[in-house]
Motif scaffolding. Structure first.
Motif, PDB file in Angstrom:
ATOM      1  N   SER A 196      10.897 -13.308  -4.097  1.00 42.98           N
ATOM      2  CA  SER A 196      11.543 -12.365  -5.012  1.00 42.98           C
ATOM      3  C   SER A 196      10.623 -11.182  -5.309  1.00 42.98           C
ATOM      4  O   SER A 196      11.060 -10.027  -5.330  1.00 42.98           O
ATOM      5  CB  SER A 196      11.929 -13.089  -6.299  1.00 42.98           C
ATOM      6  OG  SER A 196      12.543 -12.211  -7.193  1.00 42.98           O
ATOM      7  N   ASP A 197       9.338 -11.461  -5.538  1.00 44.29           N
ATOM      8  CA  ASP A 197       8.366 -10.380  -5.756  1.00 44.29           C
ATOM      9  C   ASP A 197       8.305  -9.454  -4.546  1.00 44.29           C
ATOM     10  O   ASP A 197       8.257  -8.226  -4.691  1.00 44.29           O
ATOM     11  CB  ASP A 197       6.972 -10.943  -6.021  1.00 44.29           C
ATOM     12  CG  ASP A 197       6.830 -11.594  -7.384  1.00 44.29           C
ATOM     13  OD1 ASP A 197       7.691 -11.367  -8.258  1.00 44.29           O
ATOM     14  OD2 ASP A 197       5.838 -12.339  -7.567  1.00 44.29           O
ATOM     15  N   LEU A 198       8.316 -10.026  -3.353  1.00 47.59           N
ATOM     16  CA  LEU A 198       8.280  -9.203  -2.136  1.00 47.59           C
ATOM     17  C   LEU A 198       9.534  -8.355  -1.992  1.00 47.59           C
ATOM     18  O   LEU A 198       9.458  -7.186  -1.615  1.00 47.59           O
ATOM     19  CB  LEU A 198       8.118 -10.088  -0.900  1.00 47.59           C
ATOM     20  CG  LEU A 198       6.737 -10.670  -0.670  1.00 47.59           C
ATOM     21  CD1 LEU A 198       6.768 -11.648   0.495  1.00 47.59           C
ATOM     22  CD2 LEU A 198       5.730  -9.570  -0.410  1.00 47.59           C
TER      23      LEU A 198
ATOM     24  N   GLY B 190      11.454  -7.268  -4.376  1.00 45.20           N
ATOM     25  CA  GLY B 190      11.374  -6.196  -5.369  1.00 45.20           C
ATOM     26  C   GLY B 190      10.408  -5.102  -4.942  1.00 45.20           C
ATOM     27  O   GLY B 190      10.691  -3.906  -5.085  1.00 45.20           O
ATOM     28  N   ALA B 191       9.254  -5.500  -4.402  1.00 47.23           N
ATOM     29  CA  ALA B 191       8.266  -4.519  -3.961  1.00 47.23           C
ATOM     30  C   ALA B 191       8.793  -3.692  -2.784  1.00 47.23           C
ATOM     31  O   ALA B 191       8.617  -2.470  -2.743  1.00 47.23           O
ATOM     32  CB  ALA B 191       6.965  -5.225  -3.570  1.00 47.23           C
ATOM     33  N   TYR B 192       9.458  -4.363  -1.850  1.00 52.02           N
ATOM     34  CA  TYR B 192       9.997  -3.624  -0.707  1.00 52.02           C
ATOM     35  C   TYR B 192      11.098  -2.661  -1.160  1.00 52.02           C
ATOM     36  O   TYR B 192      11.180  -1.532  -0.679  1.00 52.02           O
ATOM     37  CB  TYR B 192      10.513  -4.589   0.358  1.00 52.02           C
ATOM     38  CG  TYR B 192      10.989  -3.883   1.605  1.00 52.02           C
ATOM     39  CD1 TYR B 192      10.112  -3.128   2.371  1.00 52.02           C
ATOM     40  CD2 TYR B 192      12.311  -3.957   2.004  1.00 52.02           C
ATOM     41  CE1 TYR B 192      10.544  -2.466   3.504  1.00 52.02           C
ATOM     42  CE2 TYR B 192      12.749  -3.294   3.139  1.00 52.02           C
ATOM     43  CZ  TYR B 192      11.863  -2.556   3.890  1.00 52.02           C
ATOM     44  OH  TYR B 192      12.292  -1.893   5.007  1.00 52.02           O
ATOM     45  N   SER B 193      11.898  -3.092  -2.101  1.00 48.99           N
ATOM     46  CA  SER B 193      12.931  -2.215  -2.643  1.00 48.99           C
ATOM     47  C   SER B 193      12.304  -0.986  -3.301  1.00 48.99           C
ATOM     48  O   SER B 193      12.774   0.140  -3.115  1.00 48.99           O
ATOM     49  CB  SER B 193      13.789  -2.987  -3.644  1.00 48.99           C
ATOM     50  OG  SER B 193      14.844  -2.201  -4.107  1.00 48.99           O
ATOM     51  N   GLN B 194      11.229  -1.195  -4.058  1.00 48.85           N
ATOM     52  CA  GLN B 194      10.527  -0.055  -4.668  1.00 48.85           C
ATOM     53  C   GLN B 194       9.977   0.872  -3.588  1.00 48.85           C
ATOM     54  O   GLN B 194      10.080   2.093  -3.703  1.00 48.85           O
ATOM     55  CB  GLN B 194       9.370  -0.546  -5.538  1.00 48.85           C
ATOM     56  CG  GLN B 194       9.789  -1.174  -6.828  1.00 48.85           C
ATOM     57  CD  GLN B 194       8.589  -1.647  -7.621  1.00 48.85           C
ATOM     58  OE1 GLN B 194       7.458  -1.203  -7.411  1.00 48.85           O
ATOM     59  NE2 GLN B 194       8.827  -2.556  -8.540  1.00 48.85           N
TER      60      GLN B 194
ATOM     61  N   VAL C 180       3.237   0.577  -6.814  1.00 46.52           N
ATOM     62  CA  VAL C 180       1.961   0.969  -7.421  1.00 46.52           C
ATOM     63  C   VAL C 180       1.443  -0.104  -8.374  1.00 46.52           C
ATOM     64  O   VAL C 180       2.192  -0.973  -8.827  1.00 46.52           O
ATOM     65  CB  VAL C 180       2.095   2.306  -8.189  1.00 46.52           C
ATOM     66  CG1 VAL C 180       2.402   3.450  -7.245  1.00 46.52           C
ATOM     67  CG2 VAL C 180       3.157   2.225  -9.257  1.00 46.52           C
ATOM     68  N   GLY C 181       0.158  -0.022  -8.655  1.00 46.71           N
ATOM     69  CA  GLY C 181      -0.472  -0.835  -9.688  1.00 46.71           C
ATOM     70  C   GLY C 181      -0.309  -2.326  -9.514  1.00 46.71           C
ATOM     71  O   GLY C 181      -0.513  -2.887  -8.434  1.00 46.71           O
ATOM     72  N   ALA C 182       0.058  -2.963 -10.616  1.00 42.92           N
ATOM     73  CA  ALA C 182       0.181  -4.421 -10.654  1.00 42.92           C
ATOM     74  C   ALA C 182       1.240  -4.914  -9.681  1.00 42.92           C
ATOM     75  O   ALA C 182       1.096  -5.998  -9.105  1.00 42.92           O
ATOM     76  CB  ALA C 182       0.511  -4.883 -12.069  1.00 42.92           C
ATOM     77  N   ASP C 183       2.304  -4.125  -9.472  1.00 47.90           N
ATOM     78  CA  ASP C 183       3.344  -4.531  -8.518  1.00 47.90           C
ATOM     79  C   ASP C 183       2.773  -4.644  -7.103  1.00 47.90           C
ATOM     80  O   ASP C 183       3.127  -5.538  -6.352  1.00 47.90           O
ATOM     81  CB  ASP C 183       4.506  -3.539  -8.525  1.00 47.90           C
ATOM     82  CG  ASP C 183       5.319  -3.589  -9.804  1.00 47.90           C
ATOM     83  OD1 ASP C 183       5.321  -4.642 -10.471  1.00 47.90           O
ATOM     84  OD2 ASP C 183       5.962  -2.578 -10.121  1.00 47.90           O
ATOM     85  N   ARG C 184       1.882  -3.744  -6.751  1.00 51.48           N
ATOM     86  CA  ARG C 184       1.265  -3.779  -5.419  1.00 51.48           C
ATOM     87  C   ARG C 184       0.391  -5.024  -5.256  1.00 51.48           C
ATOM     88  O   ARG C 184       0.447  -5.714  -4.243  1.00 51.48           O
ATOM     89  CB  ARG C 184       0.433  -2.529  -5.174  1.00 51.48           C
ATOM     90  CG  ARG C 184      -0.268  -2.551  -3.820  1.00 51.48           C
ATOM     91  CD  ARG C 184      -1.029  -1.270  -3.609  1.00 51.48           C
ATOM     92  NE  ARG C 184      -0.084  -0.212  -3.336  1.00 51.48           N
ATOM     93  CZ  ARG C 184       0.078   0.341  -2.140  1.00 51.48           C
ATOM     94  NH1 ARG C 184      -0.657  -0.059  -1.136  1.00 51.48           N
ATOM     95  NH2 ARG C 184       0.956   1.293  -1.956  1.00 51.48           N
ATOM     96  N   HIS C 185      -0.396  -5.329  -6.278  1.00 51.91           N
ATOM     97  CA  HIS C 185      -1.256  -6.515  -6.211  1.00 51.91           C
ATOM     98  C   HIS C 185      -0.431  -7.799  -6.167  1.00 51.91           C
ATOM     99  O   HIS C 185      -0.756  -8.723  -5.418  1.00 51.91           O
ATOM    100  CB  HIS C 185      -2.224  -6.538  -7.391  1.00 51.91           C
ATOM    101  CG  HIS C 185      -3.221  -5.430  -7.344  1.00 51.91           C
ATOM    102  ND1 HIS C 185      -4.212  -5.350  -6.388  1.00 51.91           N
ATOM    103  CD2 HIS C 185      -3.372  -4.333  -8.123  1.00 51.91           C
ATOM    104  CE1 HIS C 185      -4.927  -4.270  -6.579  1.00 51.91           C
ATOM    105  NE2 HIS C 185      -4.436  -3.626  -7.631  1.00 51.91           N
ATOM    106  N   ARG C 186       0.637  -7.836  -6.954  1.00 52.53           N
ATOM    107  CA  ARG C 186       1.521  -9.018  -6.954  1.00 52.53           C
ATOM    108  C   ARG C 186       2.181  -9.185  -5.587  1.00 52.53           C
ATOM    109  O   ARG C 186       2.270 -10.293  -5.062  1.00 52.53           O
ATOM    110  CB  ARG C 186       2.568  -8.899  -8.056  1.00 52.53           C
ATOM    111  CG  ARG C 186       3.358 -10.161  -8.264  1.00 52.53           C
ATOM    112  CD  ARG C 186       4.228 -10.177  -9.505  1.00 52.53           C
ATOM    113  NE  ARG C 186       5.016  -8.982  -9.712  1.00 52.53           N
ATOM    114  CZ  ARG C 186       4.829  -8.122 -10.719  1.00 52.53           C
ATOM    115  NH1 ARG C 186       3.890  -8.324 -11.613  1.00 52.53           N
ATOM    116  NH2 ARG C 186       5.603  -7.058 -10.836  1.00 52.53           N
ATOM    117  N   ALA C 187       2.592  -8.078  -4.976  1.00 48.68           N
ATOM    118  CA  ALA C 187       3.211  -8.145  -3.646  1.00 48.68           C
ATOM    119  C   ALA C 187       2.204  -8.608  -2.596  1.00 48.68           C
ATOM    120  O   ALA C 187       2.543  -9.409  -1.720  1.00 48.68           O
ATOM    121  CB  ALA C 187       3.802  -6.791  -3.268  1.00 48.68           C
TER     122      ALA C 187
END
Length: 83
Positions: free
Chosen positions: A34-36, A38-42, A51-58
């Motif tokens: 799910s995190d991936l 969301g990140a790919y959608s962004q 960017v930021g925390a989203d990139r590290h989480r991905a």
């Protein structure tokens, strides 16, 4: 990797839809998938991408999901669905 596991992306899937289908078939890493998604959608739709925390989480999610998917390819625990 998903296609090799018999779970290919459909041409009409959005990143979120594909992530939801893939997460349902790999429940042990559903939150990471799910995190991936969301990140790919962004990355696809936001001007500044991921960017930021989203990139590290991905990044963390990808390492986890990749490990599980490769393990499933090499040592499947269940029969793969027909494509």
């Amino acid at each position: 990797l998903a296609a090799r596991l018999g779970r290919p992306r459909r041409p009409t899937d959005t990143p979120i839809e594909f992530a939801q289908r893939l997460a349902a078939s790999l429940p042990g890493v559903a939150s990471e998938i799910s995190d991936l998604g969301g990140a790919y959608s962004q990355w696809c739709y936001r001007p500044d991408g991921v960017v930021g925390a989203d990139r590290h989480r991905a990044d963390d999610a990808w390492r986890t999901v990749r490990r599980v998917m490769v393990r499933e390819l090499l040592w499947p625990r269940r029969a793969r669905p027909a494509t």
